[in-house]
Enzyme design. Sequence first.
Site, mmCIF file in Angstrom:
data_model
loop_
_atom_site.group_PDB
_atom_site.id
_atom_site.type_symbol
_atom_site.label_atom_id
_atom_site.label_comp_id
_atom_site.label_asym_id
_atom_site.label_seq_id
_atom_site.Cartn_x
_atom_site.Cartn_y
_atom_site.Cartn_z
ATOM 1 N N LEU B 84 0.738 -1.105 -0.013
ATOM 2 C CA LEU B 84 0.072 -0.023 0.116
ATOM 3 C C LEU B 84 0.741 1.145 0.021
ATOM 4 O O LEU B 84 2.075 1.118 0.370
ATOM 5 C CB LEU B 84 -0.950 -0.049 1.336
ATOM 6 N N ASP B 85 0.313 2.405 -0.561
ATOM 7 C CA ASP B 85 1.142 3.437 -0.262
ATOM 8 C C ASP B 85 0.626 4.336 1.083
ATOM 9 O O ASP B 85 -0.074 3.961 1.479
ATOM 10 C CB ASP B 85 0.891 4.514 -1.638
ATOM 11 N N SER B 86 1.275 5.652 1.073
ATOM 12 C CA SER B 86 1.181 6.287 2.287
ATOM 13 C C SER B 86 -0.268 6.799 2.502
ATOM 14 O O SER B 86 -0.890 7.016 3.831
ATOM 15 C CB SER B 86 1.919 7.491 2.120
#
Lengths: 132, 129
Positions: B84-86
Amino acid sequence: MAFTLRSVKVPPNSVSLEEARHRTFDFFRAACRSIPSVMEIYNLHDVTTVSQLRSTIASEIRKNAHITNPKVIDMLLFKGMEELNNITEHAKQRHHIIGQYVVGNQGLVQDFGTKDQGISNFLKNFYNSNYF
Amino acid sequence: MASALRAAMLRHIRVPVQTLTLTGCNSQSRILCGSLRSMSSHGDDHLDKEEVIDRVLSVVKDFPKSILPRSVTPDVHFQKDLGLDSLDNVEIVMALEEEFKLEIPDKEADKIDSCNLAIEYIYHHPMSS
């Protein structure tokens, strides 16, 4: 309360990309925390859920993920904040919210391109939507 | 007549005088803060660890992005292990806030980047329910 927010002056520009990133996350959190009241105001409980709206907001933010200029990010955040204020102070109607954030730009009637095979791409986009 | 009656009564009435010393105040406040708050809404009904773990994992599994439910374990890192990204990270933290009816301050929320940290934070939070 929302009307008083308007008179608050615009915060200074973000100094770095890192600060702009943080501001984006802060804005996302603020938007997420206002979702329950938005669902209450616009009576959205039977058409969508909190997590769906949260994902919609995240995807709207992700659309601009490629931007690296802090000033542009600040401008987009300002526009986002304005939109959020408009929504929370009930300046919109239910169908605006449903059209923009629940159904999406395509609308309920999806065109599968069976009848207009020879039409140009430009015309297709032209018919499709006003939003880019 | 009335003043004579008052004088007669005052001569006979004795009011027990108690000095409110510091220890007296403390014992009173200890009673208030102790387990005697039977009408309080947040007393002993704290979540147990198993329930917190289960609910945190189910929130992560229900995340709209495609996550393999098998790969979600209590010590998984959101960005390193789940890809996942931030922004997804923030989204999960917000989903956890909604699930446990908390409001996590921004500085704390920035630090939560794995299931382990989320479980620890929520387990030790007095208002989680």
